[in-house]
Motif scaffolding. Sequence first.
Motif, mmCIF file in Angstrom:
data_model
loop_
_atom_site.group_PDB
_atom_site.id
_atom_site.type_symbol
_atom_site.label_atom_id
_atom_site.label_comp_id
_atom_site.label_asym_id
_atom_site.label_seq_id
_atom_site.Cartn_x
_atom_site.Cartn_y
_atom_site.Cartn_z
ATOM 1 N N LYS A 22 50.978 165.371 48.269
ATOM 2 C CA LYS A 22 51.237 164.397 47.405
ATOM 3 C C LYS A 22 51.541 162.588 47.351
ATOM 4 C CE LYS A 22 55.604 163.689 44.765
ATOM 5 N NZ LYS A 22 56.947 164.025 44.369
ATOM 6 N N ASP A 23 51.218 161.814 47.742
ATOM 7 C CA ASP A 23 51.172 160.059 48.330
ATOM 8 C C ASP A 23 52.751 160.229 47.557
ATOM 9 O OD1 ASP A 23 47.966 160.496 48.530
ATOM 10 O OD2 ASP A 23 48.129 159.537 46.591
ATOM 11 N N SER A 24 52.637 159.417 48.427
ATOM 12 C CA SER A 24 54.332 158.329 49.026
ATOM 13 C C SER A 24 54.450 157.839 47.336
ATOM 14 C CB SER A 24 54.582 157.622 50.416
ATOM 15 O OG SER A 24 53.768 156.398 50.388
ATOM 16 N N LYS A 25 55.426 157.014 47.125
ATOM 17 C CA LYS A 25 55.972 156.440 46.231
ATOM 18 C C LYS A 25 55.510 155.079 45.927
ATOM 19 C CE LYS A 25 59.833 158.432 44.170
ATOM 20 N NZ LYS A 25 61.161 158.521 43.722
ATOM 21 N N LEU A 26 55.439 154.906 47.416
ATOM 22 C CA LEU A 26 54.749 153.119 48.312
ATOM 23 C C LEU A 26 52.840 153.137 47.690
ATOM 24 C CD1 LEU A 26 56.574 152.896 50.899
ATOM 25 C CD2 LEU A 26 56.956 151.341 48.576
ATOM 26 N N ILE A 27 52.160 153.976 47.961
ATOM 27 C CA ILE A 27 50.905 154.513 47.171
ATOM 28 C C ILE A 27 50.597 154.367 46.202
ATOM 29 C CG2 ILE A 27 49.158 156.123 46.654
ATOM 30 C CD1 ILE A 27 49.218 156.553 49.576
ATOM 31 N N GLU A 28 51.600 154.467 45.619
ATOM 32 C CA GLU A 28 51.495 154.474 43.644
ATOM 33 C C GLU A 28 51.847 152.915 42.736
ATOM 34 O OE1 GLU A 28 53.574 157.480 42.096
ATOM 35 O OE2 GLU A 28 53.084 159.197 42.850
ATOM 36 N N LYS A 125 75.271 147.863 67.675
ATOM 37 C CA LYS A 125 74.710 148.072 69.229
ATOM 38 C C LYS A 125 73.012 148.328 68.340
ATOM 39 C CE LYS A 125 78.280 149.272 71.258
ATOM 40 N NZ LYS A 125 78.881 148.582 72.884
ATOM 41 N N ILE A 126 72.621 148.489 70.050
ATOM 42 C CA ILE A 126 70.634 149.208 68.907
ATOM 43 C C ILE A 126 70.702 150.033 68.444
ATOM 44 C CG2 ILE A 126 68.412 149.698 70.542
ATOM 45 C CD1 ILE A 126 69.795 148.533 73.063
ATOM 46 N N PRO A 127 70.316 150.034 67.230
ATOM 47 C CA PRO A 127 70.606 151.384 66.545
ATOM 48 C C PRO A 127 69.365 152.482 66.818
ATOM 49 C CG PRO A 127 69.327 149.412 65.437
ATOM 50 C CD PRO A 127 69.292 149.000 66.821
ATOM 51 N N LEU A 128 69.666 153.033 66.118
ATOM 52 C CA LEU A 128 68.596 154.413 65.707
ATOM 53 C C LEU A 128 67.763 155.096 65.096
ATOM 54 C CD1 LEU A 128 70.839 158.273 67.013
ATOM 55 C CD2 LEU A 128 69.087 157.064 68.686
ATOM 56 N N PHE A 129 66.619 154.944 65.059
ATOM 57 C CA PHE A 129 65.321 154.110 63.892
ATOM 58 C C PHE A 129 65.724 155.735 63.199
ATOM 59 C CE2 PHE A 129 61.179 156.377 62.478
ATOM 60 C CZ PHE A 129 61.131 155.071 61.818
ATOM 61 N N LYS A 130 66.740 156.866 63.058
ATOM 62 C CA LYS A 130 66.846 157.474 61.959
ATOM 63 C C LYS A 130 67.479 156.955 61.270
ATOM 64 C CE LYS A 130 70.004 160.633 64.906
ATOM 65 N NZ LYS A 130 70.970 161.974 65.146
ATOM 66 N N ASP A 131 68.489 156.702 61.410
ATOM 67 C CA ASP A 131 69.649 155.653 60.832
ATOM 68 C C ASP A 131 69.213 155.026 60.399
ATOM 69 O OD1 ASP A 131 71.667 157.520 62.096
ATOM 70 O OD2 ASP A 131 71.943 155.862 63.779
ATOM 71 N N VAL A 132 68.551 153.618 61.050
ATOM 72 C CA VAL A 132 68.159 152.983 59.819
ATOM 73 C C VAL A 132 66.675 153.638 58.684
ATOM 74 C CG1 VAL A 132 66.139 150.654 59.983
ATOM 75 C CG2 VAL A 132 68.140 151.490 61.516
ATOM 76 N N LEU A 133 66.365 154.565 59.524
ATOM 77 C CA LEU A 133 65.298 155.207 58.001
ATOM 78 C C LEU A 133 66.804 156.051 56.364
ATOM 79 C CD1 LEU A 133 63.161 156.869 59.888
ATOM 80 C CD2 LEU A 133 62.517 155.538 57.828
ATOM 81 N N LYS A 134 68.030 156.423 57.518
ATOM 82 C CA LYS A 134 68.709 156.930 56.554
ATOM 83 C C LYS A 134 69.329 156.158 55.132
ATOM 84 C CE LYS A 134 69.524 160.955 59.088
ATOM 85 N NZ LYS A 134 71.364 161.570 60.134
ATOM 86 N N TRP A 135 69.839 154.479 56.013
ATOM 87 C CA TRP A 135 70.001 153.561 55.007
ATOM 88 C C TRP A 135 69.174 153.364 54.373
ATOM 89 C CZ3 TRP A 135 68.099 148.548 55.425
ATOM 90 C CH2 TRP A 135 68.893 147.749 54.386
ATOM 91 N N ALA A 136 67.908 152.962 54.524
ATOM 92 C CA ALA A 136 66.976 152.642 53.531
ATOM 93 C C ALA A 136 66.637 153.153 52.777
ATOM 94 C CB ALA A 136 65.573 152.364 54.486
ATOM 95 N N ALA A 165 61.799 160.218 54.178
ATOM 96 C CA ALA A 165 61.844 158.949 54.404
ATOM 97 C C ALA A 165 60.633 158.558 53.618
ATOM 98 C CB ALA A 165 62.281 158.061 55.277
ATOM 99 N N GLU A 166 59.327 158.915 53.829
ATOM 100 C CA GLU A 166 58.136 159.006 53.436
ATOM 101 C C GLU A 166 58.243 158.174 52.194
ATOM 102 O OE1 GLU A 166 57.995 163.243 54.259
ATOM 103 O OE2 GLU A 166 59.162 161.383 53.309
ATOM 104 N N ASP A 167 59.001 157.793 51.272
ATOM 105 C CA ASP A 167 58.858 156.663 49.839
ATOM 106 C C ASP A 167 59.272 155.241 50.219
ATOM 107 O OD1 ASP A 167 57.791 159.019 48.432
ATOM 108 O OD2 ASP A 167 59.479 159.167 47.305
ATOM 109 N N ILE A 168 59.658 155.240 51.617
ATOM 110 C CA ILE A 168 59.767 153.755 52.212
ATOM 111 C C ILE A 168 60.015 153.433 53.145
ATOM 112 C CG2 ILE A 168 62.340 153.706 50.532
ATOM 113 C CD1 ILE A 168 62.125 154.627 54.442
#
Length: 282
Positions: A22-28, A125-136, A165-168
């Motif tokens: 299944k493609d991410s929504k961004l591909i669509e 603070k220097i953010p964790l990538f996972k926290d940025v992904l969750k926010w996005a 977080a594939e769709d973002i």
Amino acid sequence: MKYFIFTALIFCFISCSEVASKDSKLIETFKSTNTELPQVSVHRGGKNIQHYPENCLETLQYVNDSIFAIYEIDVAQTKDGKLVLMHDNAIDRTSTGTGLVKNLTYNELTAFNLVDDYGNETAFKIPLFKDVLKWAKTNNVILTIDIKRSVSQKVVIDAIREVNAEDISVIITYDVEQATTAYELAPDLLLSVSARNEEEYNRLLEAKIPTKNMLAFTGTRLSNASLFEKLHAENIVCMLGTLGNLDQQAATKGEKSYVTWKALGVDIFATDRPFAVYNALK
């Protein structure tokens, strides 16, 4: 009974295959014919903003409150394997600390504060990538993810999948080799590929990377209109990096430069001047 089991296995195989492919929504949605796409890509999550450092979650939130955009971020890896946002190999320029990211644990990084482009210390603070992904993901914000050389594509892609977080998420690549490995690892994700001229674009096609997976970064210099036409003929979105010289040119000669460049075929502007570009194009 055997027939029932066989039928069930076939159904499971087909269902699992459909989920895996299944493609991410961004591909669509990321098509050059889609007029509803963001026209601004915020370099390093926001630069040259007083009291808001680059690659900082609070900066993403601040900019996102004002404009419709996508955000380019840089992902590095700490000594203890944590993924964080950081452009440089060392933390000296953008924080109150010193040392290489790869030589510091995440816990050690939390002792330092981020510094803006004007040298002002912030409380951020220097953010964790996972926290940025969750926010996005929560806020439906698109990230284009620049994977630093010390980090493997697989580790970053696994982190994206861990929080669904594939769709973002868009994976940035800089050459055919990187684009090929990223596609092999994640054929369901949209890839930012380097297509600064027809030769680079043709190499991507020869590598059998589907055009539906491509977001074409056309470089930091203006390309011929023919390149934009060729990419648009395949419904590929074109991104121009105005960060640097072209942003400076627009600041000197007037914001209408962005309108002129858009008319040549630019769909998205990767810029250090997100507010200026957004206001010029709206």
